[in-house]
Design an enzyme around this catalytic site. Structure first.
Site, PDB file in Angstrom:
ATOM      1  N   HIS A 101      32.417  44.986  14.551  1.00 10.33           N
ATOM      2  CA  HIS A 101      31.089  44.933  15.158  1.00 10.33           C
ATOM      3  C   HIS A 101      30.917  43.730  16.077  1.00 10.33           C
ATOM      4  O   HIS A 101      29.939  43.649  16.811  1.00 10.33           O
ATOM      5  CB  HIS A 101      30.023  44.906  14.044  1.00 10.33           C
ATOM      6  CG  HIS A 101      28.633  45.146  14.521  1.00 10.33           C
ATOM      7  ND1 HIS A 101      27.670  44.154  14.566  1.00 10.33           N
ATOM      8  CD2 HIS A 101      28.028  46.257  14.992  1.00 10.33           C
ATOM      9  CE1 HIS A 101      26.537  44.652  15.021  1.00 10.33           C
ATOM     10  NE2 HIS A 101      26.727  45.919  15.298  1.00 10.33           N
ATOM     11  N   TYR A 153      17.493  46.092  25.638  1.00 10.95           N
ATOM     12  CA  TYR A 153      17.646  45.200  24.496  1.00 10.95           C
ATOM     13  C   TYR A 153      17.698  43.747  24.973  1.00 10.95           C
ATOM     14  O   TYR A 153      18.323  43.441  25.971  1.00 10.95           O
ATOM     15  CB  TYR A 153      18.948  45.489  23.745  1.00 10.95           C
ATOM     16  CG  TYR A 153      19.051  46.815  23.052  1.00 10.95           C
ATOM     17  CD1 TYR A 153      18.140  47.839  23.296  1.00 10.95           C
ATOM     18  CD2 TYR A 153      20.074  47.073  22.158  1.00 10.95           C
ATOM     19  CE1 TYR A 153      18.249  49.060  22.664  1.00 10.95           C
ATOM     20  CE2 TYR A 153      20.200  48.297  21.515  1.00 10.95           C
ATOM     21  CZ  TYR A 153      19.280  49.284  21.777  1.00 10.95           C
ATOM     22  OH  TYR A 153      19.401  50.487  21.147  1.00 10.95           O
ATOM     23  N   ARG A 159      13.058  41.618  13.307  1.00 17.10           N
ATOM     24  CA  ARG A 159      12.388  42.704  14.022  1.00 17.10           C
ATOM     25  C   ARG A 159      12.162  43.933  13.146  1.00 17.10           C
ATOM     26  O   ARG A 159      11.120  44.555  13.187  1.00 17.10           O
ATOM     27  CB  ARG A 159      13.241  43.114  15.232  1.00 17.10           C
ATOM     28  CG  ARG A 159      12.612  44.187  16.099  1.00 17.10           C
ATOM     29  CD  ARG A 159      13.672  44.905  16.926  1.00 17.10           C
ATOM     30  NE  ARG A 159      14.458  45.818  16.133  1.00 17.10           N
ATOM     31  CZ  ARG A 159      15.752  46.060  16.305  1.00 17.10           C
ATOM     32  NH1 ARG A 159      16.415  45.408  17.237  1.00 17.10           N
ATOM     33  NH2 ARG A 159      16.389  46.915  15.545  1.00 17.10           N
TER      34      ARG A 159
END
Length: 704
Positions: free
Chosen positions: A438, A471, A567
């Site tokens: 990731h 984003y 978030r």
């Protein structure tokens, strides 16, 4: 915007009330997203966008999280293995809260359609009465729909057809010419537009199912139409692979085919559907009442994002063009020269993703670049990043691409990219079969004055040109030797499985992240006890890991002030006396999706001082990020970079009034009352260039 409040997270979902339940916390996040669709201070087109995002988010929640819980039930589990939560009780709470959320979506949709009508944009669910419209729609149906659909009359020789995941269909009740009742089903192809634009003055958009319903006579000319009902289905989308498979790509292709046939986890059906249709669907899909949602509006509200193709610009957020950092312009666009001069952080989407693309394109054509190493988690099918890597390989450079095949819902795209890269001569690696890769990293090795110099890019977001415009993320560029050496060791781990022993400026999951974070939190506890300045600032998407939360509780009980910007999911319960009273949790939900991860520790100095430890990361604070993925936490040392992240980015985020929701001890989120003068970090970042990219625009150059 008026003050708003979400529902509390239901107590009793866990045995230990020190933690909020992850699934219910996620639903609270999606309620905050939906609140933007309900906010009449937002542009009308954006409200429609937020409604569609909320619906799409909820679909994924069912396909992954609810599906996972039901898998556990099918395997005989009564309680969640790690959290010791009663699964049936949790599923009941999830379904009740999800039904309430879907009902809210259906309430806001007609309001938005009414507002569109005021703008002379008419979204209709019924065929117009005008004869010319009807004749035009008949021709449109024959030319554009009839060749794509396969009506199936249900009888013993024609069983119920298979519907893929995220499929939509129409159930029909008919009477045959000999007066016998019969049922038929029509699959709506995924490539069929959801809306039909009618000709003539003004903008009139008609739901495609209304056209099909009105055209049944074209399909069954001798039958009598009785009723029609729309439905949509979501299937279990988790995939399983054999970690010992010799051909990972082949294994993933098989798993993707299996995903399309997963168990149905949710069937949304028109509320007025007759009971025989409901019984038939229940039997055909192999589900019970717990898998149904009755809607009094259209199904598949995520498709309403198609309306944005027709919405005029004045009903959207004012157009924003990302800045290109002046400091790179000062070096005539030469990324390597700019990075050699000083480290730089590019703040997306306020600053253009084109910097990342140009960096790799320059590397692909630069004769002094010898090698490129690149991770790819999510990107587009026609990615300029991939094109640059292919060009580099064709130019004779050594190129290694570490592609994560397990990136959920991007598996098919990544398989195709892996094949294209391999054909071009790129060395393609799939990382570690038992761990998702990731981290976001690129390493370029360049020959300069007879020596090899490493240029490193570390990002908090994906190498994805589209999401980089939505984003908020950070792209860190440096030619620092220690960072370059760390990057080499990390890439070696990804291709050779040799774990890095000691990294100088970073640490990685799955072996180092939690122990290092634990050491830093404990250092803050000791500093606080010894009368030294202490404090923790965390910015992430999700805070779930219970062991880390327990450490934060311990720090709070010692008196360490803690500010958390989470978030989405947050399982930590803030503001509880004797447990977490020094912890504040905010969720920022606004025009852009907060995605960058920033971790700051006071480290014995006042906040915003040179002593603070400042890190960016690809990782959230979840068990999977800390223990089941390869992630990177990178420490920032350049003074200008640190000032940008601390003084500019973090301070603006903590000052935000317009987009901030505050998590309460009972799990509800409160949005304070705001007006047009309230501070918005998103507006601030759109208006103010980042410090490290100022270049010649700065009157006082920082030589850090």
């Amino acid at each position: 915007m008026k003050s708003k409040k979400t529902d509390p997270i239901i107590d009793g979902s866990t045995e230990d009330e020190s933690f909020f339940n992850r699934e219910l916390s996620w639903l609270a996040f999606n309620e905050r997203v939906l609140s933007l669709a309900e906010d009449d201070d937002k542009p009308l087109g954006e409200r429609i966008r937020f409604l569609a995002i909320s619906a799409d988010n909820l679909n994924e929640f069912f396909m992954v999280r609810v599906a996972g819980l039901r898998q556990l039930v099918d395997r005989g589990f009564k309680r969640l293995p790690k959290d010791d939560v009663d699964i049936d009780q949790l599923l009941t709470q999830i379904m009740a809260r999800s039904a309430k959320l879907m009902a809210r979506q259906n309430q806001v949709l007609p309001e938005l359609i009414g507002c569109l009508r005021d703008e002379n944009i008419h979204v209709m669910s019924d065929i117009p009465d005008d004869e010319q419209d009807r004749l035009w729609l008949e021709d449109w149906f024959i030319d554009n729909v009839l060749p794509l659909i396969t009506p199936t009359t249900l009888d013993p020789s024609h069983p119920f057809p298979f519907f893929h995941n995220d499929g939509k269909g129409m159930m029909l009740e008919l009477t045959s010419p000999d007066s016998k009742p019969m049922q038929s089903v029509i699959l709506l192809p995924a490539n069929l537009p959801r809306f039909v634009k009618l000709p003539g003055d003004g903008l009139r958009l008609l739901l495609v199912e209304a056209v099909i319903r009105a055209s049944i006579v074209k399909i069954y000319p001798r039958h009598q139409f009785v009723s029609a009902a729309m439905f949509s289905i979501l299937r279990d989308s988790e995939i399983e692979i054999d970690d010992e498979a010799n051909d990972l790509i082949h294994e993933f292709e098989n798993a993707l085919r299996a995903r399309q046939r997963g168990n149905v986890v949710l069937l949304t059906l028109s509320k007025d559907a007759p009971k025989p249709i409901r019984r038939l669907l229940k039997s055909a899909m192999g589900i019970d009442e717990n898998n149904f949602f009755n809607t009094d509006g259209p199904v598949a509200l995520n498709n309403f994002s198609e309306l944005l193709h027709y919405i005029p610009k004045h009903l959207l957020f004012p157009a924003f063009t990302p800045r290109f950092p002046q400091r790179i312009r000062d070096f005539n666009g030469d990324c390597f020269a700019a990075i050699r001069n000083k480290d730089i952080i590019v703040h997306h989407p306020y600053e253009s993703f084109e910097v990342v693309v140009r960096y790799l394109q320059q590397a692909a054509t630069d004769p002094d670049v010898l090698a490129i190493r690149q991770t790819l988690y999510r990107t587009t099918s026609n990615s300029p990043i991939v094109k640059a890597l292919i060009q580099a390989a064709e130019n004779g450079k050594t190129v290694t691409a570490v592609i994560e095949l397990k990136a959920r819902f991007d598996e098919r795209n990544n398989i195709q990219l892996a094949r294209a890269l391999g054909r071009a001569g790129v060395q393609v690696a799939y990382g570690l079969t038992d761990l998702k890769i990731h981290l976001k990293m690129s390493l370029v090795v360049r020959r300069e004055h007879g020596k090899l110099v490493s240029y490193t890019h570390v990002g908090t977001g994906n190498y994805h040109p589209i999401t980089a415009g939505i984003y908020t993320d950070l792209s860190y560029f440096t030619c620092d030797k220690d960072v370059g050496r760390d990057a080499y060791e990390i890439f070696k781990y990804l291709t050779s499985h040799v774990q890095p022993d000691k990294l100088k400026r970073s640490f990685i999951s799955p072996h180092q992240s939690f122990p290092q974070l634990k050491l830093m939190i404990r250092a803050e506890i000791e500093n606080c006890k010894n009368g030294l300045p202490s404090g923790i600032w965390l910015k992430c998407n999700s805070l779930v890991d219970h062991r880390l939360i327990e450490l934060l509780y311990e720090a709070s009980q010692a008196g360490v002030p803690i500010e958390i910007l989470a978030r989405g999911i947050c399982c930590l319960r803030p503001g509880v006396a004797g447990l977490s009273e020094t912890i504040t949790v905010r969720s920022i939900i606004g025009r852009f999706l907060e995605h960058g991860r920033i971790y700051v520790f006071a480290n014995g100095g006042e906040f915003l001082s040179d002593k603070n430890i400042v890190m960016i990361s690809s990782a959230d604070l979840m068990p999977r990020n800390l223990r089941r993925r390869v992630e990177c936490f990178m420490q920032l040392e350049n003074p200008t970079i640190r000032k940008q992240v601390l003084h500019q980015i973090m301070v603006a985020l903590l000052r935000d009034e317009k987009n901030a929701w505050y998590l309460q001890p009972n799990g509800s989120y409160v949005h304070p009352q705001t007006d047009e003068t309230s501070f918005s970090c998103h507006d601030y970042f759109m208006s103010n260039p980042s410090l490290s990219g100022l270049g010649s625009l700065s009157a006082t150059q920082d030589n850090g």
